[in-house]
Write a protein that holds these residues in place. Structure first.
Motif, PDB file in Angstrom:
ATOM      1  N   UNK A  12      -7.394  33.159  35.150  1.00  0.00           N
ATOM      2  CA  UNK A  12      -7.909  31.994  35.865  1.00  0.00           C
ATOM      3  C   UNK A  12      -8.951  32.420  36.898  1.00  0.00           C
ATOM      4  N   UNK A  13      -8.690  33.533  37.592  1.00  0.00           N
ATOM      5  CA  UNK A  13      -9.654  34.034  38.576  1.00  0.00           C
ATOM      6  C   UNK A  13     -10.936  34.456  37.875  1.00  0.00           C
ATOM      7  N   UNK A  14     -10.829  35.134  36.731  1.00  0.00           N
ATOM      8  CA  UNK A  14     -12.012  35.567  35.991  1.00  0.00           C
ATOM      9  C   UNK A  14     -12.825  34.365  35.535  1.00  0.00           C
ATOM     10  N   UNK A  15     -12.153  33.321  35.056  1.00  0.00           N
ATOM     11  CA  UNK A  15     -12.867  32.113  34.625  1.00  0.00           C
ATOM     12  C   UNK A  15     -13.553  31.444  35.803  1.00  0.00           C
ATOM     13  N   UNK A  16     -12.922  31.437  36.974  1.00  0.00           N
ATOM     14  CA  UNK A  16     -13.523  30.837  38.159  1.00  0.00           C
ATOM     15  C   UNK A  16     -14.751  31.625  38.587  1.00  0.00           C
ATOM     16  N   UNK A  17     -14.684  32.968  38.521  1.00  0.00           N
ATOM     17  CA  UNK A  17     -15.831  33.783  38.889  1.00  0.00           C
ATOM     18  C   UNK A  17     -17.006  33.543  37.952  1.00  0.00           C
ATOM     19  N   UNK A  18     -16.728  33.356  36.639  1.00  0.00           N
ATOM     20  CA  UNK A  18     -17.793  33.113  35.683  1.00  0.00           C
ATOM     21  C   UNK A  18     -18.521  31.816  35.992  1.00  0.00           C
ATOM     22  N   UNK A  19     -17.787  30.800  36.361  1.00  0.00           N
ATOM     23  CA  UNK A  19     -18.388  29.509  36.665  1.00  0.00           C
ATOM     24  C   UNK A  19     -19.150  29.568  37.985  1.00  0.00           C
ATOM     25  N   UNK A  20     -18.711  30.429  38.901  1.00  0.00           N
ATOM     26  CA  UNK A  20     -19.300  30.475  40.233  1.00  0.00           C
ATOM     27  C   UNK A  20     -20.729  30.999  40.234  1.00  0.00           C
ATOM     28  N   UNK A  21     -21.137  31.808  39.270  1.00  0.00           N
ATOM     29  CA  UNK A  21     -22.488  32.360  39.268  1.00  0.00           C
ATOM     30  C   UNK A  21     -23.354  31.630  38.243  1.00  0.00           C
ATOM     31  N   UNK A  22     -24.187  30.704  38.692  1.00  0.00           N
ATOM     32  CA  UNK A  22     -25.061  29.995  37.758  1.00  0.00           C
ATOM     33  C   UNK A  22     -26.180  30.904  37.257  1.00  0.00           C
ATOM     34  N   UNK A  23     -26.697  30.564  36.114  1.00  0.00           N
ATOM     35  CA  UNK A  23     -27.793  31.326  35.523  1.00  0.00           C
ATOM     36  C   UNK A  23     -29.069  31.037  36.288  1.00  0.00           C
ATOM     37  N   UNK A  24     -29.679  32.078  36.861  1.00  0.00           N
ATOM     38  CA  UNK A  24     -30.876  31.918  37.701  1.00  0.00           C
ATOM     39  C   UNK A  24     -32.163  32.339  36.996  1.00  0.00           C
ATOM     40  N   UNK A  25     -32.078  33.373  36.116  1.00  0.00           N
ATOM     41  CA  UNK A  25     -33.285  33.880  35.473  1.00  0.00           C
ATOM     42  C   UNK A  25     -32.937  34.487  34.114  1.00  0.00           C
ATOM     43  N   UNK A  26     -33.881  34.384  33.186  1.00  0.00           N
ATOM     44  CA  UNK A  26     -33.780  35.042  31.892  1.00  0.00           C
ATOM     45  C   UNK A  26     -34.789  36.180  31.911  1.00  0.00           C
ATOM     46  N   UNK A  27     -34.290  37.396  31.836  1.00  0.00           N
ATOM     47  CA  UNK A  27     -35.136  38.584  31.881  1.00  0.00           C
ATOM     48  C   UNK A  27     -35.346  39.066  30.449  1.00  0.00           C
ATOM     49  N   UNK A  28     -36.605  39.018  29.981  1.00  0.00           N
ATOM     50  CA  UNK A  28     -36.925  39.388  28.606  1.00  0.00           C
ATOM     51  C   UNK A  28     -37.696  40.702  28.603  1.00  0.00           C
ATOM     52  N   UNK A  29     -37.252  41.630  27.770  1.00  0.00           N
ATOM     53  CA  UNK A  29     -37.972  42.891  27.592  1.00  0.00           C
ATOM     54  C   UNK A  29     -39.319  42.594  26.939  1.00  0.00           C
ATOM     55  N   UNK A  30     -40.337  43.353  27.301  1.00  0.00           N
ATOM     56  CA  UNK A  30     -41.667  43.176  26.733  1.00  0.00           C
ATOM     57  C   UNK A  30     -41.680  43.340  25.223  1.00  0.00           C
ATOM     58  N   UNK A  31     -40.893  44.290  24.703  1.00  0.00           N
ATOM     59  CA  UNK A  31     -40.820  44.511  23.265  1.00  0.00           C
ATOM     60  C   UNK A  31     -40.273  43.286  22.541  1.00  0.00           C
ATOM     61  N   UNK A  32     -39.331  42.593  23.162  1.00  0.00           N
ATOM     62  CA  UNK A  32     -38.772  41.376  22.561  1.00  0.00           C
ATOM     63  C   UNK A  32     -39.862  40.311  22.451  1.00  0.00           C
ATOM     64  N   UNK A  33     -40.659  40.149  23.498  1.00  0.00           N
ATOM     65  CA  UNK A  33     -41.747  39.176  23.445  1.00  0.00           C
ATOM     66  C   UNK A  33     -42.733  39.519  22.332  1.00  0.00           C
ATOM     67  N   UNK A  34     -43.062  40.799  22.195  1.00  0.00           N
ATOM     68  CA  UNK A  34     -43.978  41.220  21.134  1.00  0.00           C
ATOM     69  C   UNK A  34     -43.392  40.947  19.743  1.00  0.00           C
ATOM     70  N   UNK A  35     -42.090  41.187  19.580  1.00  0.00           N
ATOM     71  CA  UNK A  35     -41.435  40.901  18.299  1.00  0.00           C
ATOM     72  C   UNK A  35     -41.503  39.409  17.974  1.00  0.00           C
ATOM     73  N   UNK A  36     -41.277  38.576  18.976  1.00  0.00           N
ATOM     74  CA  UNK A  36     -41.316  37.121  18.784  1.00  0.00           C
ATOM     75  C   UNK A  36     -42.720  36.684  18.376  1.00  0.00           C
ATOM     76  N   UNK A  37     -43.724  37.186  19.063  1.00  0.00           N
ATOM     77  CA  UNK A  37     -45.111  36.829  18.751  1.00  0.00           C
ATOM     78  C   UNK A  37     -45.472  37.293  17.342  1.00  0.00           C
TER      79      UNK A  37
END
Length: 192
Positions: A12-37
């Motif tokens: 229950x504590x672990x589930x509460x901690x997961x909910x407590x930290x909202x997603x603030x940023x998506x960090x994408x590796x440069x190689x991933x962007x190149x693969x997508x393009x």
């Protein structure tokens, strides 16, 4: 018998901690962007998708790898082959010690329009049942050809997900919950 209540309280504590930290940023590796393009250019003008792999670290979702889904027809046998392909790719990546945790998927769009909003919502709802935080990276090659690196990270808003889970998704219910169509998705900042 005393260990069972402790285990439950720890979970229950672990589930509460997961909910407590909202997603603030998506960090994408440069190689991933190149693969997508590259994937987008290879199959243009077809709209193709792929899987994002990485790590969920605190308020940052790290996208460290990706792979494209094969283009397929709407056939059950081919769909099963696509699922097998996905599992085999993840197994191969795990064998060579590459991050193989699914953190979302990538979709391509033209002229800043998501071609099939209902498909994106359905994919999100299925993923969010198994993955607490996942995103869809939208790449627009037409905007990128104008000099803008057009990557967006989207997720379904929590208020919309609550409504969608009730399986009573109508325009009237959106009005009751004071949600408009722009409140369905939440954009998360992308960092390279």
């Amino acid at each position: 018998m005393a260990a069972a209540p402790i285990a439950r309280s720890f979970l229950q504590v672990a589930a509460t901690e997961e909910v407590a930290t909202p997603l603030r940023v998506v960090q994408i590796e440069g190689l991933v962007m190149l693969k997508i393009i590259k994937h987008c250019k290879e199959f243009s003008p077809a709209l193709v998708t792929g899987q994002l792999l990485g790590l969920d670290v605190g308020s940052v979702l790290e996208v460290t790898n990706c792979f494209p889904f094969p283009i397929r027809e709407e056939d059950e046998e081919v769909e099963a082959d696509g699922a097998n392909y996905q599992l085999e790719m993840m197994r191969c990546l795990r064998e060579v010690n590459v991050d193989n945790n699914t953190v979302g998927w990538v979709s391509f769009t033209y002229i800043s329009l998501i071609s099939q909003v209902s498909m994106v919502i359905q994919c999100f709802s299925q993923l969010q049942e198994n993955i607490r935080r996942c995103v869809c990276i939208i790449y627009d090659p037409s905007r990128s050809s104008q000099g803008v690196l057009a990557f967006k990270a989207l997720k379904l808003s929590d208020s919309f997900m609550e409504l969608y889970k009730t399986n009573n998704f109508t325009g009237e219910k959106l009005r009751e919950k004071n949600l408009s169509w722009v409140d369905i998705f939440e954009e998360i900042p992308v960092s390279v």
